[in-house]
Design an enzyme around this catalytic site. Structure first.
Site, PDB file in Angstrom:
ATOM      1  N   GLN A 142     -34.746  14.994  20.665  1.00  0.00           N
ATOM      2  CA  GLN A 142     -34.283  14.906  19.236  1.00  0.00           C
ATOM      3  C   GLN A 142     -34.022  15.935  18.735  1.00  0.00           C
ATOM      4  OE1 GLN A 142     -33.547  12.184  17.308  1.00  0.00           O
ATOM      5  NE2 GLN A 142     -33.095  13.547  16.149  1.00  0.00           N
ATOM      6  N   GLU A 174     -27.849   8.835  16.726  1.00  0.00           N
ATOM      7  CA  GLU A 174     -26.533   8.579  17.170  1.00  0.00           C
ATOM      8  C   GLU A 174     -25.892   9.468  18.179  1.00  0.00           C
ATOM      9  OE1 GLU A 174     -27.448   9.711  14.566  1.00  0.00           O
ATOM     10  OE2 GLU A 174     -26.238  11.146  13.462  1.00  0.00           O
ATOM     11  N   HIS A 179     -25.392   0.801  12.068  1.00  0.00           N
ATOM     12  CA  HIS A 179     -25.481   2.097  11.414  1.00  0.00           C
ATOM     13  C   HIS A 179     -25.308   3.082  12.445  1.00  0.00           C
ATOM     14  CE1 HIS A 179     -27.253   5.204   8.751  1.00  0.00           C
ATOM     15  NE2 HIS A 179     -27.621   5.737   9.643  1.00  0.00           N
ATOM     16  N   GLU A 180     -25.969   3.385  13.551  1.00  0.00           N
ATOM     17  CA  GLU A 180     -25.582   4.330  14.574  1.00  0.00           C
ATOM     18  C   GLU A 180     -24.153   4.199  15.062  1.00  0.00           C
ATOM     19  OE1 GLU A 180     -27.840   6.175  14.152  1.00  0.00           O
ATOM     20  OE2 GLU A 180     -29.314   5.156  13.361  1.00  0.00           O
ATOM     21  N   HIS A 240     -21.708   5.800  13.019  1.00  0.00           N
ATOM     22  CA  HIS A 240     -21.784   7.324  13.046  1.00  0.00           C
ATOM     23  C   HIS A 240     -20.714   7.812  14.007  1.00  0.00           C
ATOM     24  CE1 HIS A 240     -24.881   9.049  10.558  1.00  0.00           C
ATOM     25  NE2 HIS A 240     -25.835   8.311  11.065  1.00  0.00           N
ATOM     26  N   ASP A 256     -35.339  18.441   7.838  1.00  0.00           N
ATOM     27  CA  ASP A 256     -35.730  17.074   8.201  1.00  0.00           C
ATOM     28  C   ASP A 256     -36.550  16.270   7.185  1.00  0.00           C
ATOM     29  OD1 ASP A 256     -34.879  17.241  10.665  1.00  0.00           O
ATOM     30  OD2 ASP A 256     -36.691  17.788  11.665  1.00  0.00           O
ATOM     31  N   TYR A 283     -28.865   8.652   1.797  1.00  0.00           N
ATOM     32  CA  TYR A 283     -28.265   7.565   2.512  1.00  0.00           C
ATOM     33  C   TYR A 283     -27.780   6.657   1.175  1.00  0.00           C
ATOM     34  CZ  TYR A 283     -30.608   8.604   6.863  1.00  0.00           C
ATOM     35  OH  TYR A 283     -31.073   9.143   8.048  1.00  0.00           O
TER      36      TYR A 283
HETATM   37  N1  BES Z   1     -29.013  10.354  12.176  1.00  0.00           N
HETATM   38  C1  BES Z   1     -30.158   9.646  11.696  1.00  0.00           C
HETATM   39  C2  BES Z   1     -31.515  10.093  12.028  1.00  0.00           C
HETATM   40  C3  BES Z   1     -31.745  11.498  11.878  1.00  0.00           C
HETATM   41  C4  BES Z   1     -31.389  12.101  10.429  1.00  0.00           C
HETATM   42  C5  BES Z   1     -32.644  12.328  12.435  1.00  0.00           C
HETATM   43  C6  BES Z   1     -31.658  13.587   9.997  1.00  0.00           C
HETATM   44  C7  BES Z   1     -32.842  13.607  12.142  1.00  0.00           C
HETATM   45  C8  BES Z   1     -32.365  14.146  10.879  1.00  0.00           C
HETATM   46  C9  BES Z   1     -29.916   8.296  11.959  1.00  0.00           C
HETATM   47  O1  BES Z   1     -28.706   7.870  12.204  1.00  0.00           O
HETATM   48  C10 BES Z   1     -30.635   7.608  11.152  1.00  0.00           C
HETATM   49  O2  BES Z   1     -30.134   7.431  10.046  1.00  0.00           O
HETATM   50  N2  BES Z   1     -31.587   6.426  11.473  1.00  0.00           N
HETATM   51  C11 BES Z   1     -32.390   5.766  10.648  1.00  0.00           C
HETATM   52  C12 BES Z   1     -31.939   4.219  10.643  1.00  0.00           C
HETATM   53  C13 BES Z   1     -31.011   3.767   9.907  1.00  0.00           C
HETATM   54  C14 BES Z   1     -30.677   2.301  10.107  1.00  0.00           C
HETATM   55  C15 BES Z   1     -31.313   4.167   8.363  1.00  0.00           C
HETATM   56  C16 BES Z   1     -33.816   5.732  10.587  1.00  0.00           C
HETATM   57  O3  BES Z   1     -34.242   6.414  11.581  1.00  0.00           O
HETATM   58  O4  BES Z   1     -34.478   5.241   9.991  1.00  0.00           O
HETATM   59 ZN    ZN Z   2     -27.878   7.895  10.207  1.00  0.00          ZN
END
Ligand code: BES
Ligand code: ZN
Length: 618
Positions: A155, A287, A311-312, A315, A391, A399
């Protein structure tokens, strides 16, 4: 000093400064407080990896050959690294060169400085990863669905690529890559790239990625995996026992790609495949280009959680094509993507569905505002993450506030004009980076209606706190019905008589989120008896129910808390549950008891977050 000489000298210095300013306009790469690299001097264009994935020792080792462009004749290439053991470095054709690891900085790791010449084209780093690498999770067979083979996944977002590949780990720099991955026979290796669909006999895979990507999209996974086709451009990888369920759950993927293309232009990455990872994957989805990584907790059995795929997939435009230049502008990736996700879901499943998603998103935003404080600068869309871990965000801001900004623009501008703006935006900035400032100036250059721009006040959204007054309202008829039932129940109607037939997952979520505060044991037992929340296989519903269980100290369901927290490692679920337990003095010991058992099974990223919540000392 002689006055005339002084004047002449000053004038000359001044002229030189002006000259330099004209020849050196703005640097190509804006500052990134999370990277040690120097892309304005030397930039990495391509990486060739030759790596051995060693499950016995839990080490990735080998070479990364970086093709560079030395723009200023610089004598050093600065890379990011974190916990890497650097064995040797070479330039061009195996010429030995000096290298040095700098001091370690919290979250960032260490700068790796490699001595280069003004005409150096290639830099080879021989290295290996070390235990605790932030991007890597090595799973023992029992931690997988089938329990037979070990598993590895990475990751890299936000700044973990540096813990498995020495690179310029900043989202502004894009490069293509190739990889030769050697692992145990019987396992399949996949990357964010053109992938194999079948295992090789010798466990060696040659993989390439021709489209340039930022480092946070570097990804690798190795396991006992199978592939199933979903359609012309899409397919799914999973462990053998999961593959059929996954293929069924995601059978609408081709329709989603078609909907996204209709809205935002051609899909630029050729294939869109997905992989369902073991349950410790810390996110819902990631993504990674050409291969979205997914948590198995989306497999509800009724497709009710597939907005994650939308969502993915989204991206592939917002994020992977037009990329936030640094993590302060993370909303450029996630706010846009949440907006696109809702539009794709609206195309496929209708406006009522999308209204429910938007309404839940509004609730998430309000929740984040309450956690952070409406006046807090952490509620600005553009964040200030200097000296902070990129993070650690509250999703409700980048979001959902990000999504609501774009939704508000859409409402004021009209969908047609807004859609054509977004299309142009993706075209113009494809494979480029974006910042908040750049977005505002591009938007203002395209919209001639000054009064409309004033009424939008985008600046207040991006550089200001809280929820701006001009936010567009969301209403969901489906949720109004839910609210009426909650009210009736509150007035004494038994749960068995509530009108809940054909409620969707999102209606149940709304129900659970809006139950009265301070319910007693009988009320909780009544809900449990009629609706069986503790037994549900839907992870989102379970998560929301367990929060009510904790708030109302409903002890009969405590074993379910433990079962849930030890069954998966998705940070979105772990974080609120541990946090809520830690807020209740009576539950702190139980929270720590569960964490003690589960911690070694969670991904380092989730561990970081939960350690902080529980003030874990190890
Ligand atoms: N890119 C993100 C996950 C992420 C963001 C990982 C920042 C590390 C740092 C991914 O696209 C995402 O937003 N995942 C969400 C799901 C989404 C449906 C809101 C999650 O993991 O909850
Ligand atoms: Zn995302």
């Amino acid at each position: 000093m002689n006055t005339r000489f002084f004047i002449l000298f000053s004038t000359l210095t001044f002229l030189i400064m002006i000259f330099q300013n004209c020849t050196n306009p703005k640097p190509e790469f804006s500052e990134d407080v999370h990277s040690f690299s120097n892309p304005n001097d030397v930039v990495v264009k391509h990486i060739d990896l030759d790596l051995n994935v060693d499950f016995a020792n839990k080490i990735i080792s080998g070479n990364a050959v970086l093709t560079i462009e030395n723009k200023t004749g610089a004598r050093e290439l600065l890379l990011d690294s974190r916990g890497l053991n650097i064995i040797d470095a070479f330039i061009d054709d195996a010429q030995s060169t000096n290298f040095k690891l700098g001091e370690s900085v919290e979250f960032l790791g260490q700068p790796l400085s490699v001595r280069i010449k003004s005409n150096t084209k290639k830099v080879t780093i021989e290295y290996e990863t070390t235990a605790g690498a932030a991007a890597l999770q090595w799973l023992e067979p029992p931690q997988t669905a089938d329990g037979i083979a070990p598993f590895l996944f990475t990751q890299s977002q936000a700044i973990h690529a540096r813990s498995w590949i020495p690179c310029q780990d900043t989202p502004g720099v894009r490069f293509s890559y190739s990889a030769k991955i050697k692992t145990e026979p019987g396992l399949l290796a996949l990357m964010s790239a053109e992938n194999p669909t079948k295992k090789t006999i010798d466990g060696v895979y040659e993989i390439k990625m021709t489209q340039p990507i930022p480092s946070y999209l570097l990804a690798l996974t190795v396991g006992d995996l199978e592939f199933q086709t979903l359609g012309e451009r899409s397919g799914i990888y999973a462990e053998p026992s999961v593959i059929n369920k996954a293929a069924k759950e995601f059978e609408d993927t081709e329709k989603m790609i078609a909907a996204a293309e209709k809205l935002y232009g051609p899909y630029q990455w050729e294939r869109y495949d997905m992989i369902v990872l073991p349950p410790s994957f810390p996110y819902g989805g990631m993504e990674n280009p050409r291969l979205t990584f997914l948590t198995p907790t989306v497999l509800a059995g009724d497709k009710s959680l597939v907005s994650i795929i939308a969502h993915e997939l989204a991206h592939s435009w917002s994020g992977n094509l037009v990329t936030n230049a640094n993590w302060n502008d993370f909303w450029i990736n996630e706010g846009f993507t949440t907006y696109l996700e809702h539009r794709i879901m609206e195309e496929l499943y209708g406006k009522d569905y999308a209204d429910m998603l938007a309404s839940l998103g509004y609730q998430d935003m309000v929740k984040a505002m309450k956690i952070l404080g409406y006046d807090s600068s952490d509620t600005h869309l553009q964040m200030n993450l200097k000296d902070r871990d990129p993070d650690e965000w509250e999703a409700g801001i980048p979001y959902d506030k990000g999504h609501f900004l774009l939704r508000t623009i859409e409402a004021k501008l009209g969908r047609e004009k807004w859609d054509s703006f977004v299309n142009e935006y993706f075209k113009k900035y494809a494979f480029k980076t974006m910042t908040s400032d750049k977005f505002i100036s591009y938007f203002e250059s395209q919209i001639s209606d000054k009064a409309l721009l004033d009424s939008l006040n985008i600046q207040a959204w991006i550089y200001g706190p809280g929820i701006p007054k001009n936010i567009v309202k969301v209403e969901s008829d489906a949720f109004t019905k839910v609210e009426a039932q909650i009210e009736t129940w509150g007035e004494g109607m038994p749960a068995s008589k509530l009108e809940t037939d054909n409620w969707t997952t999102h209606q149940w979520l709304h129900f659970l989120r809006n139950l009265p505060k301070g319910m007693n044991r009988d009320q909780m037992a009544e809900l449990e008896e009629w609706f069986g929340f503790t037994e549900t296989g839907n992870s989102e519903i379970k998560h929301e129910w367990l929060l009510r269980v904790i708030e109302n100290q409903y002890e009969p369901a405590y074993p379910a808390i433990e079962a849930f927290l030890t069954s998966m490692g998705r940070r979105k679920f772990l974080k609120p549950i541990y946090k809520k337990m830690y807020e209740q003095p009576e539950m702190v010991a139980f929270a720590k008891f569960i964490y003690q058992k589960a911690r070694s099974k969670y991904h380092p990223i989730s561990v970081d977050t939960i350690d902080r919540i529980l003030e874990w000392q190890g």
